[in-house]
Design a protein around this motif. Structure first.
Motif, short mmCIF file in Angstrom:
data_model
loop_
_atom_site.label_atom_id
_atom_site.label_comp_id
_atom_site.label_asym_id
_atom_site.label_seq_id
_atom_site.Cartn_x
_atom_site.Cartn_y
_atom_site.Cartn_z
N ALA A 157 0.83 -1.26 0.10
CA ALA A 157 0.04 0.11 0.05
C ALA A 157 0.98 1.15 -0.02
CB ALA A 157 -0.74 -0.02 1.21
N LEU A 158 0.55 2.47 -0.37
CA LEU A 158 0.72 3.59 -0.27
C LEU A 158 0.04 4.84 0.36
CD1 LEU A 158 2.76 5.19 -3.34
CD2 LEU A 158 0.88 6.45 -2.18
N GLU A 159 0.66 5.67 1.03
CA GLU A 159 0.12 6.41 1.78
C GLU A 159 0.88 8.00 1.79
OE1 GLU A 159 -2.79 7.01 3.03
OE2 GLU A 159 -3.64 4.90 2.88
N ARG A 160 0.03 9.09 1.73
CA ARG A 160 1.05 10.31 1.70
C ARG A 160 0.48 11.13 2.97
NH1 ARG A 160 0.14 9.65 -3.94
NH2 ARG A 160 2.04 9.50 -4.97
N PRO A 161 1.41 11.69 3.82
CA PRO A 161 1.03 12.46 4.84
C PRO A 161 0.22 13.72 4.40
CG PRO A 161 3.19 12.99 4.45
CD PRO A 161 2.83 11.72 3.33
N ASN A 162 -0.65 14.24 5.27
CA ASN A 162 -1.44 15.50 5.14
C ASN A 162 -0.63 16.72 5.39
OD1 ASN A 162 -3.28 17.48 5.16
ND2 ASN A 162 -4.86 16.24 6.08
N PRO A 163 -0.13 17.45 4.55
CA PRO A 163 0.62 18.58 4.82
C PRO A 163 -0.02 19.50 5.69
CG PRO A 163 0.28 18.31 2.16
CD PRO A 163 -0.90 17.29 3.04
N SER A 164 -1.04 19.65 5.66
CA SER A 164 -1.91 20.77 6.52
C SER A 164 -1.82 20.44 8.16
CB SER A 164 -3.44 20.90 6.10
OG SER A 164 -4.11 19.61 6.50
N ARG A 165 -1.60 19.10 8.51
CA ARG A 165 -1.22 18.81 9.79
C ARG A 165 0.04 18.57 10.27
NH1 ARG A 165 -5.87 13.64 10.29
NH2 ARG A 165 -7.76 15.10 9.96
N SER A 166 0.92 18.78 9.15
CA SER A 166 2.35 18.75 9.60
C SER A 166 2.76 17.50 10.31
CB SER A 166 2.97 19.90 10.25
OG SER A 166 2.60 21.09 9.60
N MET A 167 2.33 16.44 10.01
CA MET A 167 2.55 15.06 10.53
C MET A 167 3.59 14.23 10.00
SD MET A 167 -1.45 13.71 11.26
CE MET A 167 -0.71 12.23 12.22
N ASN A 168 4.48 13.78 10.59
CA ASN A 168 5.59 12.83 9.84
C ASN A 168 5.26 11.39 10.14
OD1 ASN A 168 6.02 12.77 12.83
ND2 ASN A 168 7.97 12.61 12.71
N LYS A 169 3.81 10.78 10.23
CA LYS A 169 3.71 9.56 10.12
C LYS A 169 2.15 9.41 9.38
CE LYS A 169 1.44 10.11 14.62
NZ LYS A 169 1.38 9.62 15.97
N VAL A 170 1.90 8.13 8.94
CA VAL A 170 0.87 7.62 8.20
C VAL A 170 0.07 6.60 9.01
CG1 VAL A 170 1.25 8.93 6.13
CG2 VAL A 170 2.31 6.50 6.47
N ARG A 171 -1.16 6.20 8.65
CA ARG A 171 -1.55 5.01 9.12
C ARG A 171 -2.04 4.21 7.89
NH1 ARG A 171 -7.23 3.88 10.11
NH2 ARG A 171 -7.81 5.76 9.22
N PHE A 172 -1.88 2.91 7.91
CA PHE A 172 -2.24 2.10 6.84
C PHE A 172 -3.43 1.25 7.64
CE2 PHE A 172 2.12 2.87 5.59
CZ PHE A 172 1.95 3.31 4.56
N PHE A 173 -4.89 1.01 7.20
CA PHE A 173 -5.67 0.47 8.01
C PHE A 173 -5.98 -1.18 7.01
CE2 PHE A 173 -10.60 -0.26 7.95
CZ PHE A 173 -10.57 -0.41 9.21
N ILE A 174 -5.98 -1.99 7.84
CA ILE A 174 -6.39 -3.50 7.50
C ILE A 174 -7.60 -3.49 8.08
CG2 ILE A 174 -5.90 -5.67 7.36
CD1 ILE A 174 -2.95 -4.86 7.53
N SER A 175 -9.00 -3.48 7.26
CA SER A 175 -10.20 -3.84 7.66
C SER A 175 -10.45 -5.26 8.07
CB SER A 175 -11.31 -3.39 6.47
OG SER A 175 -10.91 -4.33 5.42
#
Length: 322
Positions: free
Chosen positions: A68-86
């Motif tokens: 999977a691929l995820e991009r961080p939200n620039p507006s939140r200035s976060m240095n981490k992302v979440r990968f969700f497995i349902s």
């Protein structure tokens, strides 16, 4: 002075080249799972990946293949992302790693995250021999049995060590312990599995109680146990310490310091050159003034000689002067 400046410039170029070479590899990210790395079949799980503040993209790999691929939200200035497995199944249980991209560079791989799915097959039975309550220093053995034939059994202590004991067996496995210490007391469960990441339902808990007098710290287990490296902790490690940020800051400080050294050396070189030229001009002016004074004295002497000669001729030409 010029050789020193040349040497400093060469040193600066070498350090800059080394820094650029080291910068080609970004620090590895941190990966963890919530709520736990042991997930009941059909339940959801979140896989978190944390990298540098400048990360623009994160990629998650499962068993070495892109997942999977995820991009961080620039507006939140976060240095981490979440990968969700349902829904966790035997097809999504295994080893996960993640990477992140910053600019044109990719980071190193994170440490492996082992996700286990539980709630498959039957429920094993767990008991301890000779009994759940033993005296300090005795030997005990846990037995785990599954009606359905399997290949491996796991015994883990709740809220205990990250090292899970495992034994191979068909329908039953033995886990000897001893001489027991107070560190052995606690609640245990066992699982059966057909592979390392697809486990049965957990057994009913069995609590081991240790009674007795003063513990002998020299006691050591007499049995050899096999352990499966498995980090049960899901805490976020170092979330507020961005190692990539500090690495880049250090590199920039080195560059600034090097530039200051070269600049100071260049200023010293130019100042020394200016002082040397000024000294040369002053010396030339002194020589010129000395020569000018010598010439004036010579001219004055010649004029004086000439006046004396004229006076002598006039004196001789005057009758009766002598």
């Amino acid at each position: 002075m010029l050789p020193i400046l040349t040497a400093l410039l060469c040193l600066g170029l070498c350090l800059s080249q080394r820094i650029n070479t080291e910068k080609e590899t970004l620090p590895k990210p941190i990966i963890w799972a919530k709520p736990n790395i042991m997930v009941t079949n059909g339940n959801s799980v979140n896989i978190w990946c944390q990298g540098a503040q400048s990360a623009s993209e994160y990629q998650l790999y499962f068993e070495g293949s892109f997942f999977a691929l995820e991009r961080p939200n620039p507006s939140r200035s976060m240095n981490k992302v979440r990968f969700f497995i349902s829904q966790m199944t035997s097809h999504t249980a295994g080893i996960y790693t993640c990477f992140y991209q910053s600019g044109e560079l990719w980071s190193e791989s994170s440490n492996p995250l082992k996700l286990v799915v539980t709630g498959l097959y039957d429920t094993p039975n767990l008991w301890v021999y000779p009994q759940p309550e033993v005296t300090l220093g005795e030997n005990v053995t846990f037995f785990c049995q599954l009606k359905t034939a399997t290949t491996k059994f796991f015994l883990l202590k709740e809220r205990g060590s990250k090292h899970i004991q495992h034994k191979y067996g068909n329908i039953k496995a033995e886990f000897p312990m001893g001489p027991v210490t107070r560190a052995h007391r606690g609640t245990y469960r066992c699982f059966g599995s057909y592979n390392d990441y697809a486990w049965s339902f957990p057994s009913e808990p069995v609590t081991l109680l240790i009674t007795g007098g003063v513990e002998n710290v020299s006691l050591a287990p007499t049995s050899s146990l096999d352990y499966w490296e498995f980090d049960l902790s899901t805490k976020e490690s170092g979330l507020h310490k961005d190692s990539a940020f500090w690495d880049h800051t250090t590199q920039n400080l080195i560059r600034i310091g090097l530039a200051c050294i070269i600049l100071i050396t260049l200023v010293c070189f130019l100042t020394e050159d200016w002082l040397s030229k000024r000294k040369g001009h002053e010396e030339a002016n002194r020589l010129a003034n000395r020569e000018c004074r010598r010439r004036r004295r010579m001219q004055h002497y010649l004029e004086e000689e000439q006046r004396n000669a004229i006076s002598m001729r006039e004196l001789k030409a005057t009758p009766g002067a002598l």
